[in-house]
Design a protein around this motif. Sequence first.
Motif, PDB file in Angstrom:
ATOM      1  N   ILE A 241     -10.322  -1.391 -23.910  1.00 40.97           N
ATOM      2  CA  ILE A 241     -10.428  -2.849 -23.894  1.00 40.97           C
ATOM      3  C   ILE A 241     -10.891  -3.313 -25.274  1.00 40.97           C
ATOM      4  O   ILE A 241     -11.900  -2.837 -25.794  1.00 40.97           O
ATOM      5  CB  ILE A 241     -11.440  -3.311 -22.834  1.00 40.97           C
ATOM      6  N   THR A 242     -10.140  -4.228 -25.883  1.00 36.98           N
ATOM      7  CA  THR A 242     -10.492  -4.748 -27.200  1.00 36.98           C
ATOM      8  C   THR A 242     -10.809  -6.233 -27.115  1.00 36.98           C
ATOM      9  O   THR A 242     -10.406  -6.919 -26.179  1.00 36.98           O
ATOM     10  CB  THR A 242      -9.339  -4.550 -28.195  1.00 36.98           C
ATOM     11  N   LYS A 243     -11.523  -6.721 -28.115  1.00 36.50           N
ATOM     12  CA  LYS A 243     -11.867  -8.147 -28.142  1.00 36.50           C
ATOM     13  C   LYS A 243     -10.608  -9.005 -28.288  1.00 36.50           C
ATOM     14  O   LYS A 243     -10.506 -10.078 -27.672  1.00 36.50           O
ATOM     15  CB  LYS A 243     -12.829  -8.447 -29.282  1.00 36.50           C
ATOM     16  N   ASP A 244      -9.641  -8.555 -29.080  1.00 36.92           N
ATOM     17  CA  ASP A 244      -8.392  -9.307 -29.229  1.00 36.92           C
ATOM     18  C   ASP A 244      -7.677  -9.448 -27.887  1.00 36.92           C
ATOM     19  O   ASP A 244      -7.152 -10.517 -27.560  1.00 36.92           O
ATOM     20  CB  ASP A 244      -7.468  -8.610 -30.227  1.00 36.92           C
ATOM     21  N   TYR A 245      -7.669  -8.374 -27.119  1.00 41.56           N
ATOM     22  CA  TYR A 245      -7.022  -8.405 -25.797  1.00 41.56           C
ATOM     23  C   TYR A 245      -7.725  -9.394 -24.877  1.00 41.56           C
ATOM     24  O   TYR A 245      -7.078 -10.188 -24.192  1.00 41.56           O
ATOM     25  CB  TYR A 245      -7.046  -7.002 -25.196  1.00 41.56           C
ATOM     26  N   LEU A 246      -9.048  -9.389 -24.885  1.00 40.09           N
ATOM     27  CA  LEU A 246      -9.796 -10.297 -24.020  1.00 40.09           C
ATOM     28  C   LEU A 246      -9.646 -11.742 -24.464  1.00 40.09           C
ATOM     29  O   LEU A 246      -9.483 -12.642 -23.641  1.00 40.09           O
ATOM     30  CB  LEU A 246     -11.264  -9.890 -23.983  1.00 40.09           C
ATOM     31  N   ASP A 247      -9.715 -11.979 -25.772  1.00 42.49           N
ATOM     32  CA  ASP A 247      -9.554 -13.345 -26.280  1.00 42.49           C
ATOM     33  C   ASP A 247      -8.177 -13.897 -25.911  1.00 42.49           C
ATOM     34  O   ASP A 247      -8.038 -15.059 -25.498  1.00 42.49           O
ATOM     35  CB  ASP A 247      -9.727 -13.369 -27.801  1.00 42.49           C
ATOM     36  N   LYS A 248      -7.155 -13.057 -26.060  1.00 42.58           N
ATOM     37  CA  LYS A 248      -5.790 -13.479 -25.730  1.00 42.58           C
ATOM     38  C   LYS A 248      -5.657 -13.729 -24.232  1.00 42.58           C
ATOM     39  O   LYS A 248      -4.997 -14.675 -23.805  1.00 42.58           O
ATOM     40  CB  LYS A 248      -4.812 -12.402 -26.181  1.00 42.58           C
ATOM     41  N   SER A 249      -6.316 -12.898 -23.442  1.00 42.26           N
ATOM     42  CA  SER A 249      -6.221 -13.034 -21.982  1.00 42.26           C
ATOM     43  C   SER A 249      -6.899 -14.305 -21.496  1.00 42.26           C
ATOM     44  O   SER A 249      -6.359 -15.028 -20.653  1.00 42.26           O
ATOM     45  CB  SER A 249      -6.866 -11.820 -21.304  1.00 42.26           C
ATOM     46  N   PHE A 250      -8.081 -14.594 -22.024  1.00 40.99           N
ATOM     47  CA  PHE A 250      -8.868 -15.715 -21.530  1.00 40.99           C
ATOM     48  C   PHE A 250      -8.444 -17.054 -22.126  1.00 40.99           C
ATOM     49  O   PHE A 250      -8.449 -18.072 -21.438  1.00 40.99           O
ATOM     50  CB  PHE A 250     -10.353 -15.485 -21.815  1.00 40.99           C
TER      51      PHE A 250
ATOM     52  N   SER B 240      -7.288  -8.095 -17.348  1.00 37.36           N
ATOM     53  CA  SER B 240      -7.639  -9.499 -17.598  1.00 37.36           C
ATOM     54  C   SER B 240      -6.473 -10.330 -18.125  1.00 37.36           C
ATOM     55  O   SER B 240      -6.565 -11.558 -18.205  1.00 37.36           O
ATOM     56  CB  SER B 240      -8.810  -9.596 -18.579  1.00 37.36           C
ATOM     57  N   ALA B 241      -5.351  -9.697 -18.453  1.00 35.34           N
ATOM     58  CA  ALA B 241      -4.178 -10.464 -18.917  1.00 35.34           C
ATOM     59  C   ALA B 241      -3.708 -11.457 -17.866  1.00 35.34           C
ATOM     60  O   ALA B 241      -2.996 -12.414 -18.189  1.00 35.34           O
ATOM     61  CB  ALA B 241      -3.043  -9.512 -19.289  1.00 35.34           C
ATOM     62  N   GLY B 242      -4.102 -11.259 -16.618  1.00 33.52           N
ATOM     63  CA  GLY B 242      -3.673 -12.163 -15.554  1.00 33.52           C
ATOM     64  C   GLY B 242      -4.677 -13.240 -15.197  1.00 33.52           C
ATOM     65  O   GLY B 242      -4.452 -13.999 -14.238  1.00 33.52           O
ATOM     66  N   THR B 243      -5.758 -13.369 -15.949  1.00 27.89           N
ATOM     67  CA  THR B 243      -6.789 -14.344 -15.578  1.00 27.89           C
ATOM     68  C   THR B 243      -6.263 -15.779 -15.587  1.00 27.89           C
ATOM     69  O   THR B 243      -6.657 -16.598 -14.750  1.00 27.89           O
ATOM     70  CB  THR B 243      -8.007 -14.243 -16.511  1.00 27.89           C
ATOM     71  N   GLN B 244      -5.356 -16.093 -16.507  1.00 33.34           N
ATOM     72  CA  GLN B 244      -4.812 -17.456 -16.540  1.00 33.34           C
ATOM     73  C   GLN B 244      -3.843 -17.706 -15.385  1.00 33.34           C
ATOM     74  O   GLN B 244      -3.617 -18.853 -14.997  1.00 33.34           O
ATOM     75  CB  GLN B 244      -4.120 -17.713 -17.877  1.00 33.34           C
ATOM     76  N   VAL B 245      -3.279 -16.626 -14.818  1.00 33.12           N
ATOM     77  CA  VAL B 245      -2.436 -16.767 -13.634  1.00 33.12           C
ATOM     78  C   VAL B 245      -3.309 -17.164 -12.440  1.00 33.12           C
ATOM     79  O   VAL B 245      -2.968 -18.071 -11.669  1.00 33.12           O
ATOM     80  CB  VAL B 245      -1.676 -15.466 -13.335  1.00 33.12           C
ATOM     81  N   ILE B 246      -4.451 -16.490 -12.297  1.00 35.33           N
ATOM     82  CA  ILE B 246      -5.373 -16.819 -11.213  1.00 35.33           C
ATOM     83  C   ILE B 246      -5.925 -18.238 -11.402  1.00 35.33           C
ATOM     84  O   ILE B 246      -6.063 -18.995 -10.432  1.00 35.33           O
ATOM     85  CB  ILE B 246      -6.522 -15.807 -11.148  1.00 35.33           C
ATOM     86  N   GLU B 247      -6.195 -18.615 -12.637  1.00 38.18           N
ATOM     87  CA  GLU B 247      -6.662 -19.974 -12.905  1.00 38.18           C
ATOM     88  C   GLU B 247      -5.595 -20.993 -12.515  1.00 38.18           C
ATOM     89  O   GLU B 247      -5.901 -22.036 -11.927  1.00 38.18           O
ATOM     90  CB  GLU B 247      -7.021 -20.119 -14.389  1.00 38.18           C
ATOM     91  N   HIS B 248      -4.340 -20.704 -12.823  1.00 36.63           N
ATOM     92  CA  HIS B 248      -3.240 -21.588 -12.433  1.00 36.63           C
ATOM     93  C   HIS B 248      -3.168 -21.704 -10.917  1.00 36.63           C
ATOM     94  O   HIS B 248      -2.989 -22.801 -10.368  1.00 36.63           O
ATOM     95  CB  HIS B 248      -1.918 -21.045 -12.984  1.00 36.63           C
ATOM     96  N   LEU B 249      -3.314 -20.600 -10.223  1.00 39.69           N
ATOM     97  CA  LEU B 249      -3.270 -20.600  -8.764  1.00 39.69           C
ATOM     98  C   LEU B 249      -4.344 -21.509  -8.189  1.00 39.69           C
ATOM     99  O   LEU B 249      -4.091 -22.325  -7.302  1.00 39.69           O
ATOM    100  CB  LEU B 249      -3.426 -19.169  -8.247  1.00 39.69           C
ATOM    101  N   LEU B 250      -5.558 -21.383  -8.722  1.00 41.20           N
ATOM    102  CA  LEU B 250      -6.673 -22.194  -8.199  1.00 41.20           C
ATOM    103  C   LEU B 250      -6.527 -23.663  -8.583  1.00 41.20           C
ATOM    104  O   LEU B 250      -6.870 -24.551  -7.800  1.00 41.20           O
ATOM    105  CB  LEU B 250      -7.998 -21.644  -8.719  1.00 41.20           C
ATOM    106  N   ASN B 251      -6.016 -23.924  -9.786  1.00 42.52           N
ATOM    107  CA  ASN B 251      -5.878 -25.315 -10.227  1.00 42.52           C
ATOM    108  C   ASN B 251      -4.787 -26.061  -9.453  1.00 42.52           C
ATOM    109  O   ASN B 251      -4.842 -27.297  -9.346  1.00 42.52           O
ATOM    110  CB  ASN B 251      -5.538 -25.356 -11.716  1.00 42.52           C
ATOM    111  N   ASN B 252      -3.823 -25.324  -8.926  1.00 43.54           N
ATOM    112  CA  ASN B 252      -2.670 -25.969  -8.303  1.00 43.54           C
ATOM    113  C   ASN B 252      -2.596 -25.810  -6.788  1.00 43.54           C
ATOM    114  O   ASN B 252      -1.620 -26.224  -6.181  1.00 43.54           O
ATOM    115  CB  ASN B 252      -1.372 -25.413  -8.929  1.00 43.54           C
ATOM    116  N   HIS B 253      -3.643 -25.231  -6.202  1.00 42.01           N
ATOM    117  CA  HIS B 253      -3.672 -25.055  -4.752  1.00 42.01           C
ATOM    118  C   HIS B 253      -5.073 -25.370  -4.244  1.00 42.01           C
ATOM    119  O   HIS B 253      -5.954 -24.504  -4.213  1.00 42.01           O
ATOM    120  CB  HIS B 253      -3.285 -23.619  -4.368  1.00 42.01           C
ATOM    121  N   GLU B 254      -5.257 -26.606  -3.864  1.00 37.59           N
ATOM    122  CA  GLU B 254      -6.562 -27.017  -3.362  1.00 37.59           C
ATOM    123  C   GLU B 254      -6.836 -26.344  -2.025  1.00 37.59           C
ATOM    124  O   GLU B 254      -6.015 -26.398  -1.100  1.00 37.59           O
ATOM    125  CB  GLU B 254      -6.609 -28.529  -3.207  1.00 37.59           C
ATOM    126  N   LEU B 255      -8.002 -25.734  -1.930  1.00 38.75           N
ATOM    127  CA  LEU B 255      -8.345 -24.993  -0.728  1.00 38.75           C
ATOM    128  C   LEU B 255      -9.376 -25.703   0.116  1.00 38.75           C
ATOM    129  O   LEU B 255      -9.816 -26.768  -0.178  1.00 38.75           O
ATOM    130  CB  LEU B 255      -8.866 -23.583  -1.114  1.00 38.75           C
TER     131      LEU B 255
END
Length: 492
Positions: free
Chosen positions: A403-412, A477-492
């Motif tokens: 795990i590198t900082k570049d990978y995490l920064d890009k993921s988040f 963590s490359a998928g963290t923005q996918v999970i964020e999209h899911l939560l932002n677009n599906h009110e629970l």
Amino acid sequence: MSQELWRSSSELSIGEISRYRIKFDQSQNVNSFPPLIQNLVIKITNKTPSIYRVAVLSGPYNISASVISTNQIKQPQILCYIPQCKPMISCGKSMKSNLTIPSNNVEEWTVEIISEALFSNIKVKYEVSLYAFISKDISKEMYSSLITYETYKTVDILGLRRLSSSGSNNDLHLIMLTHGLHGTVLDKLYLKEAIQERYSDNKNRIIVYTSDVNHLLTEEGIEKCSKRLAEHVLRYIGWKQFDKPIISKISMIGHSLGGLFNIFVTGYLHDVTNRTFFKKVKPIHFITIASPLLGSTELAWYIKFPMKLGSFGRTGKELILNKHAKDVEPLILSLSHPSSSSHIAIKKFYKRTLYANVVNDFLVSIKTSSLYFLDDDLTNGIHSLGLIENLKHLLVTFYPPNITKDYLDKSFSGISPIIHDRIYEPKDIPSPSQNHLLIEEKIARNWHKDMSWRKVLVHIEGAAHMDVVVRRKWLNSAGTQVIEHLLNNHEL
């Protein structure tokens, strides 16, 4: 001289996790003896004998581990340093990391140790310990007294909340998270905690449901696993115990084969309750993530061949669809029939969304995860993985990168991996171009016949099939923005 100040040991089995919160506080010791220390060393060891490294199919006997300052957990977008991670600690191996004590002389770390067992109910012993470089003339007990810790086991982190019908207005929304083939509830840990954090102000209304009833059993077949899961849901919500359901709403989120499990669960709930379940419990969201909704005809030969032989059990054979309807398993045909219970039940959901990887998913192709039909400009730009690329992503599963900082920064905070997000209505599906359709197209047409689907296409570099659902918080963590999209677009 390095001396051990603290140690804890335990064991993990399939789908289990240990989480430690370890605090070191020498703030009251600034002007007194013993001297302040500025660094600790944490060591996490897999205590299983090294001979078991080769027993992959009976284990594997591996654990993964991560260490991070507790203050950094809730604000990953501004990481001050890279979390210490080791995705595969094999038998007899260890992970060592330096822990820096800040200037205020107080720090707390969160340590997670996760079982990576997939194929059997084995026990993997581990040990976690803290060391410091101190003079041999100083008693280590003086420093040990500065360490306090809390331990959270699997039941504390993933255990289901007890439901009761008394004193409740039944305004409870059950969010059902379902893992796939050879998966465990740990695959949904990030998503579960992301939902709980998002709805922390209303946590008593949201029930995040994860079940271990299919651990080690996913090879038994889609129908059997789905019925087992549905029966557990009915018991959990007290369907037969109370006059009215404890929950009032339900949403389903399935990853990979979990999406197919959920399809069958809806039909089973519809039938076994005499078509009353979705009248008493309002269906809100039905979401699939990289799920083989049309079976898996486009797998590479080295994946498809063992599935046809039954190496993945009955489930593998169910997913391999032949080109002609007469050769298709009756189970798959029941999915494609528009009058089936599953079709009727899923049509009742307020919204239906699928997330599909456009590249780097060697297990589930874009055609099957997107229900076949996409805009022409998208279809033309999507290509299948070649042999070398497929093997590369397969190897990453067994030998994860650092795990590198570049990978995490890009993921988040990098460019969003979401490249397409559109609702497809029945009128958007083109007329057949030929009389004899492939079975995948027949199934897809039936699913589009009388309901809309929101299709979200994702472009993830790396092991997309696991990253898209963030199977492990840091490694995937490359998928963290996918999970964020899911939560932002599906009110629970």
